[in-house]
Design an enzyme around this catalytic site. Structure first.
Site, PDB file in Angstrom:
ATOM      1  N   GLU A  58      35.720 -52.478  50.126  1.00  0.00           N
ATOM      2  CA  GLU A  58      34.916 -50.655  50.261  1.00  0.00           C
ATOM      3  C   GLU A  58      34.918 -50.040  49.127  1.00  0.00           C
ATOM      4  O   GLU A  58      35.455 -48.881  48.662  1.00  0.00           O
ATOM      5  CB  GLU A  58      35.283 -50.296  50.925  1.00  0.00           C
ATOM      6  CG  GLU A  58      34.918 -50.986  53.048  1.00  0.00           C
ATOM      7  CD  GLU A  58      34.504 -50.117  53.808  1.00  0.00           C
ATOM      8  OE1 GLU A  58      33.968 -49.351  53.729  1.00  0.00           O
ATOM      9  OE2 GLU A  58      34.840 -50.854  54.623  1.00  0.00           O
ATOM     10  N   GLY A 117      31.328 -60.008  55.539  1.00  0.00           N
ATOM     11  CA  GLY A 117      31.917 -60.259  56.426  1.00  0.00           C
ATOM     12  C   GLY A 117      31.657 -60.919  58.374  1.00  0.00           C
ATOM     13  O   GLY A 117      30.630 -59.435  58.594  1.00  0.00           O
TER      14      GLY A 117
END
Length: 599
Positions: free
Chosen positions: A405, A171
């Protein structure tokens, strides 16, 4: 007044600060109104303008450089508030401050923190988090990027040996990040020394060009979260200074001697990835907050909608579809609040129990959110398909939380491994410890009524008691259990459910000033009954007979009706505190909104 106190309790901290941020959004609608009609390029540009405005107003001051929990909580409150508006904004800021900054904060020396964190806070640099690789996915130990120490130049050489080793889904990397916390296998004098973190410059300036030896590509258009510029990174023997290795846990001297304060590579691995635990806790709040938004749109619409002469919210099936998610959001909120505060305690070490609860709750809450938003979308009928009514776009934006995650199945399997090992150890020792100590007691006949929390918690224990022997026979081992992965995950899910409801019951019983305690207690019962009614493992484990399952169902339906008729549903939606401008036209006067006069 009591509902306001509940709203403050659910926020957990910085309630006034959150309202100040909401007020900013409402004051500056050109920049901060919800936008679900933009393409990838427009979404990214809007995100950067929003972020710059928040930075300009000083919202990040002392939230990165300060070690005080109060300041870090203030940044978390800002991020959670932003998620009501723009998930991409919260994610990109979270990557920079929480993951990149968190890696420096958690893995760096005091000197390194003093050097890097002020640059992050002042936005002189933008960071990204380089862990995931195309060929490794959730198998972090399988990454192949290397960092080889070169004593002649006193530098590390970062290298991507194959295309499978490219850093992927990073990201902020595609367009804006200047630096990356890169995780790679350290090689010193030909020996691998485990995975370590390194600060690597990847771009010459914000939105500038890649530095020499670094190749960056855009992951491209996604069906959600398009404001985040996810990228791919290759390193072609990129040299970085020795001091760019994050050296709290291990370091390499100028002459090439490796030392570490940890005892094993397993411990090093766990502590290196500790920043992800904070990320998972933040994802739990993402999930429960979006459940608040979804139900705050779908339920007011159902109350104002007449179908075949009836108010839609009076229909049993509609209550059954929506109300469990109001209750699950409340329960998850109550359980997650202490987790966040515990994470920020000075000197806090992530314990095995904390990891299991955070990983399991991350998985169960994001799956619950996914079901919730899908049900809200369908419950709003055709109106749920309109982007302006937000529910569909939110489903697209937040669906990613089920895999980032930590893929949810992997998260549950981690919980499974812990409980199965605990059980196998208990069998060998003849006594069970920790969260399985209830197995030392003889199982008594089930007491109480299905509308009592104690009954629900006891059923959760009985399910765990019944599933574990099916997975780990007396002579078996935890390794053998992992061959039955479906059952393995069911055990992990059952164990996480038990931890969640035990934590919820403990919070209810220990807090003397808990606002709207009757409402929260009822929410716990309804969420518990919904889990029991939904999961076949309660019957397969022998925890629930056929007759008892019918009793649970009848009680469940009655409790849904009582939740509405007592006014608890309305109080819960009010306590969620979603501002009207962040809801949708269908949650207000949708007839006027669609009037011909407005054409």
């Amino acid at each position: 007044m009591e509902v306001l106190r509940l709203s403050e309790y659910l926020a957990g901290h910085h309630y006034e600060h959150r309202n100040e941020v909401f007020a900013l959004f409402e004051r500056e609608p050109e920049l901060f109104r919800p936008r679900h009609d933009l393409g990838m390029r427009e979404s990214r540009e809007l995100l950067m303008r929003r972020w710059e405005r928040l930075h300009e107003l000083g919202y990040f001051k002392n939230t990165i450089t300060s070690s005080k929990p109060e300041n870090r909580l203030r940044r978390m409150a800002l991020s959670e508030t932003c998620e009501y508006l723009d998930h991409s904004l919260a994610v990109k800021m979270g990557v920079n401050y929480g993951l990149f900054g968190g890696a420096v904060y958690g893995l760096g020396t005091e000197e390194q923190k003093d050097y890097w964190l002020p640059k992050v806070e002042r936005r002189e640099i933008i960071g990204c988090y380089g862990l995931s690789e195309l060929g490794a996915g959730s198998n972090v130990r399988g990454i192949r990027t290397t960092a080889t120490y070169d004593p002649s130049s006193r530098s590390f050489v970062l290298h991507t040996p194959t295309d499978g080793a490219q850093k992927y889904w990073i990201g902020g990397a595609a367009e804006s990040a200047t630096h990356c916390s890169v995780f790679a296998y350290l090689i010193v004098d030909g020996k691998r020394r485990g995975i370590h973190g390194f600060v690597v410059q990847i771009r010459d300036s914000i939105e500038g060009s890649p530095v020499h030896g670094v190749t960056i590509a855009d992951c491209g258009d996604k069906w959600g979260l398009n404001g985040v510029d996810n990228g791919r990174i290759w390193f072609d023997r990129v040299k970085i200074p020795r001091t760019n290795m994050l050296m709290k846990l291990g370091q390499v001297s100028e002459n090439g001697e490796y030392t570490s304060i940890v005892k094993s590579e397993n411990e090093l691995f766990g502590r290196t990835l500790a920043p992800l635990t904070a990320g998972r806790v933040s994802i739990i709040f993402s999930a429960l907050n979006e459940m608040k938004v979804g139900t705050s749109i779908a339920i007011p619409y159902a109350k104002s909608r007449q179908v075949f002469g009836k108010e839609l919210m009076s229909v049993q099936t509609h209550r059954h579809r929506l109300l469990p998610y109001v209750c699950s959001a409340l329960v998850i909120n109550v359980v997650a609040n202490p987790l966040k505060l515990q994470l920020l305690e000075p000197g806090q070490v992530v314990t095995k129990n904390f990891h299991v609860l955070s990983a399991g709750l991350k998985a169960l809450s994001t799956w619950e959110m996914e079901r919730c938003l899908q049900e809200c979308r369908e419950a709003c009928g055709g109106q749920g398909m309109l982007s302006e009514n937000r529910v569909g776009p939110l489903l697209s934006e937040f669906n990613v939380t089920t895999t980032f995650e930590g893929d949810n199945h992997v998260m549950i399997q981690q919980a499974s491994k812990v409980v199965v090992n605990m059980y196998a150890q208990g069998l060998k020792q003849g006594v069970f410890g920790g969260d399985l100590d209830f197995l030392n007691r003889e199982e008594l006949p089930l007491r109480g009524e299905p509308n009592e929390m104690s009954f629900i918690v006891e059923l959760m224990r009985r399910r765990v008691r019944g599933l574990l022997p099916a997975l780990v026979p007396t002579s078996g081992t935890s390794e053998a259990a992992e061959k039955e992965l479906v059952l393995f995950e069911e055990v992990g899910t059952a164990f996480c459910d038990l931890l969640i409801f035990e934590s919820f019951e403990k919070e209810l019983n220990s807090s003397t000033e808990l606002p709207c305690k009757d409402l929260l207690s009822k929410a716990g019962v309804i969420y518990g009954l919904s889990r029991i009614d939904r999961e076949s493992t309660f019957s397969r484990s022998g925890a629930l007979s056929s007759d008892a399952s019918w009793s649970v169902r009848r009680t469940y339906m009655k409790e849904l009706d009582r939740f509405v008729e007592s006014g608890m549903m309305d109080s819960a939606i009010e306590a969620f505190g979603v501002p009207d401008f962040l809801k949708a036209p269908i949650s207000g006067d949708w007839l006027s909104h669609n009037a011909k006069a407005k054409l």
